[in-house]
Design a protein around this motif. Structure first.
Motif, PDB file in Angstrom:
ATOM      1  N   UNK A  62       5.649   3.040  53.495  1.00  0.00           N
ATOM      2  CA  UNK A  62       6.831   3.004  52.638  1.00  0.00           C
ATOM      3  C   UNK A  62       7.075   4.393  52.044  1.00  0.00           C
ATOM      4  N   UNK A  63       8.296   4.865  52.148  1.00  0.00           N
ATOM      5  CA  UNK A  63       8.724   6.110  51.503  1.00  0.00           C
ATOM      6  C   UNK A  63       9.843   5.747  50.539  1.00  0.00           C
ATOM      7  N   UNK A  64       9.645   6.064  49.254  1.00  0.00           N
ATOM      8  CA  UNK A  64      10.589   5.673  48.209  1.00  0.00           C
ATOM      9  C   UNK A  64      11.126   6.915  47.511  1.00  0.00           C
ATOM     10  N   UNK A  65      12.435   7.073  47.515  1.00  0.00           N
ATOM     11  CA  UNK A  65      13.051   8.202  46.816  1.00  0.00           C
ATOM     12  C   UNK A  65      13.685   7.703  45.516  1.00  0.00           C
ATOM     13  N   UNK A  66      13.056   8.025  44.400  1.00  0.00           N
ATOM     14  CA  UNK A  66      13.597   7.641  43.091  1.00  0.00           C
ATOM     15  C   UNK A  66      13.912   8.863  42.238  1.00  0.00           C
ATOM     16  N   UNK A  67      13.940  10.032  42.859  1.00  0.00           N
ATOM     17  CA  UNK A  67      14.327  11.242  42.135  1.00  0.00           C
ATOM     18  C   UNK A  67      15.814  11.182  41.819  1.00  0.00           C
ATOM     19  N   UNK A  68      16.192  11.719  40.680  1.00  0.00           N
ATOM     20  CA  UNK A  68      17.610  11.711  40.323  1.00  0.00           C
ATOM     21  C   UNK A  68      17.842  12.206  38.913  1.00  0.00           C
ATOM     22  N   UNK A  69      19.016  11.915  38.410  1.00  0.00           N
ATOM     23  CA  UNK A  69      19.403  12.336  37.070  1.00  0.00           C
ATOM     24  C   UNK A  69      20.850  11.938  36.851  1.00  0.00           C
ATOM     25  N   UNK A  70      21.329  12.159  35.652  1.00  0.00           N
ATOM     26  CA  UNK A  70      22.724  11.815  35.351  1.00  0.00           C
ATOM     27  C   UNK A  70      23.332  12.864  34.428  1.00  0.00           C
ATOM     28  N   UNK A  71      24.568  13.246  34.752  1.00  0.00           N
ATOM     29  CA  UNK A  71      25.362  14.105  33.876  1.00  0.00           C
ATOM     30  C   UNK A  71      26.815  13.649  33.995  1.00  0.00           C
ATOM     31  N   UNK A  72      27.483  13.506  32.857  1.00  0.00           N
ATOM     32  CA  UNK A  72      28.888  13.133  32.854  1.00  0.00           C
ATOM     33  C   UNK A  72      29.782  14.353  32.990  1.00  0.00           C
ATOM     34  N   UNK A  73      31.081  14.119  32.931  1.00  0.00           N
ATOM     35  CA  UNK A  73      32.031  15.224  33.015  1.00  0.00           C
ATOM     36  C   UNK A  73      33.089  14.961  34.067  1.00  0.00           C
ATOM     37  N   UNK A  74      34.307  15.443  33.808  1.00  0.00           N
ATOM     38  CA  UNK A  74      35.429  15.205  34.715  1.00  0.00           C
ATOM     39  C   UNK A  74      35.729  16.453  35.547  1.00  0.00           C
ATOM     40  N   UNK A  75      36.667  16.278  36.474  1.00  0.00           N
ATOM     41  CA  UNK A  75      37.074  17.368  37.344  1.00  0.00           C
ATOM     42  C   UNK A  75      37.728  18.506  36.557  1.00  0.00           C
ATOM     43  N   UNK A  76      38.184  18.236  35.337  1.00  0.00           N
ATOM     44  CA  UNK A  76      38.859  19.242  34.509  1.00  0.00           C
ATOM     45  C   UNK A  76      37.879  20.202  33.847  1.00  0.00           C
ATOM     46  N   UNK A  77      36.628  19.805  33.709  1.00  0.00           N
ATOM     47  CA  UNK A  77      35.640  20.624  33.003  1.00  0.00           C
ATOM     48  C   UNK A  77      35.390  21.943  33.730  1.00  0.00           C
ATOM     49  N   UNK A  78      35.262  23.007  32.964  1.00  0.00           N
ATOM     50  CA  UNK A  78      35.064  24.329  33.546  1.00  0.00           C
ATOM     51  C   UNK A  78      33.724  24.447  34.279  1.00  0.00           C
ATOM     52  N   UNK A  79      32.752  23.647  33.880  1.00  0.00           N
ATOM     53  CA  UNK A  79      31.428  23.732  34.510  1.00  0.00           C
ATOM     54  C   UNK A  79      31.246  22.686  35.607  1.00  0.00           C
ATOM     55  N   UNK A  80      32.348  22.198  36.165  1.00  0.00           N
ATOM     56  CA  UNK A  80      32.269  21.110  37.135  1.00  0.00           C
ATOM     57  C   UNK A  80      31.417  21.475  38.353  1.00  0.00           C
ATOM     58  N   UNK A  81      31.496  22.712  38.802  1.00  0.00           N
ATOM     59  CA  UNK A  81      30.707  23.121  39.962  1.00  0.00           C
ATOM     60  C   UNK A  81      29.219  23.149  39.639  1.00  0.00           C
ATOM     61  N   UNK A  82      28.893  23.646  38.442  1.00  0.00           N
ATOM     62  CA  UNK A  82      27.477  23.682  38.044  1.00  0.00           C
ATOM     63  C   UNK A  82      26.908  22.275  37.920  1.00  0.00           C
ATOM     64  N   UNK A  83      27.722  21.369  37.368  1.00  0.00           N
ATOM     65  CA  UNK A  83      27.275  19.978  37.236  1.00  0.00           C
ATOM     66  C   UNK A  83      27.044  19.363  38.616  1.00  0.00           C
ATOM     67  N   UNK A  84      27.964  19.598  39.529  1.00  0.00           N
ATOM     68  CA  UNK A  84      27.800  19.054  40.876  1.00  0.00           C
ATOM     69  C   UNK A  84      26.543  19.613  41.543  1.00  0.00           C
ATOM     70  N   UNK A  85      26.346  20.921  41.430  1.00  0.00           N
ATOM     71  CA  UNK A  85      25.172  21.538  42.051  1.00  0.00           C
ATOM     72  C   UNK A  85      23.875  20.967  41.477  1.00  0.00           C
ATOM     73  N   UNK A  86      23.876  20.723  40.164  1.00  0.00           N
ATOM     74  CA  UNK A  86      22.701  20.128  39.524  1.00  0.00           C
ATOM     75  C   UNK A  86      22.455  18.712  40.045  1.00  0.00           C
ATOM     76  N   UNK A  87      23.508  17.908  40.132  1.00  0.00           N
ATOM     77  CA  UNK A  87      23.368  16.537  40.634  1.00  0.00           C
ATOM     78  C   UNK A  87      22.965  16.523  42.110  1.00  0.00           C
TER      79      UNK A  87
END
Length: 222
Positions: A62-87
């Motif tokens: 069995x191989x289980x991937x439970x790595x992850x995280x959560x960050x909110x924010x809309x497409x209007x946010x100036x840091x949208x690219x950084x948030x996407x890269x982090x996610x």
């Protein structure tokens, strides 16, 4: 029996390690889990390092991937690219690594588990665009991996679709919510272990909505 938990030092990962007691369990994470063997990584995308550490003839059931995280924010946010890269780094890269590892490290009739998100699977979530894009990528990866001819014979790819998991971080972030409606991580892990042992195992490619009913998980196989 052997299990590889990618993200084994996180809240859900620790439950996986605990519930898989009796198996030979290896955690892959940035931090150590004292309850099992560990491969400490500095970069989730360093596949060559990880494969060198896993250089063994005894494959994982069995191989289980439970790595992850959560960050909110809309497409209007100036840091949208950084948030996407982090996610992307927290969710997509570990899932892709696990998918790749499964082609050589998963045993016949093995189980590969991804962690998706029911909110993203079920409807648009524009208030958390980076998270939505990352989880959508994980869902797509699961679909592609399930039909791949490179996985071991009779193996199965299953994607968990939790709503909210009852973790310390979620309780701190949402202290006024009803925690009894959240998925208990030990119950999630118990479900995965039962599938790994062949009990009520979903078909290959299944997405499983982890509904909570009367304090227990009532899985819907989608």
């Amino acid at each position: 029996m052997k299990a590889l938990i990618f993200g084994g030092s996180g809240a859900l990962g620790r439950s996986m390690v605990k519930v898989f007691k009796g198996w030979k369990v290896t955690s892959v994470d940035f931090n150590k889990n004292e309850e099992c063997e560990n491969i400490i990584i500095k970069n989730a995308s360093d596949i060559n390092f990880l494969k060198s550490e896993l250089n063994t003839l005894e494959k994982f059931n069995c191989i289980v991937c439970v790595a992850g995280g959560w960050t909110g924010g809309s497409i209007k946010d100036e840091n949208v690219l950084q948030v996407y890269e982090d996610m992307n780094q927290k969710s997509v890269v570990p899932a892709l690594v696990c998918s790749h590892l499964a082609t050589t490290q998963l045993s016949r009739q093995g189980l590969l588990i991804f962690t998706g998100a029911y909110s993203v699977f079920n409807a648009p979530t524009p208030s958390m665009i980076g998270y939505a894009l990352a989880k959508t990528a994980v869902h797509t990866l699961a679909i592609q991996t399930a039909v791949s001819t490179h996985l071991p014979e009779d193996s199965a790819v299953i994607t968990l679709l939790p709503e909210t998991i009852d973790t310390p971080a979620n309780r701190q972030a949402m202290p006024k919510e009803d925690f009894t409606k959240w998925a208990n991580p030990d119950q999630v892990a118990g479900l995965v272990r039962s599938w790994a042992e062949g009990l009520n195992r979903p078909k290959n490619g299944a997405f499983v909505h982890l509904r909570v009913k009367n304090g227990s998980i009532a899985p819907d196989f989608l």
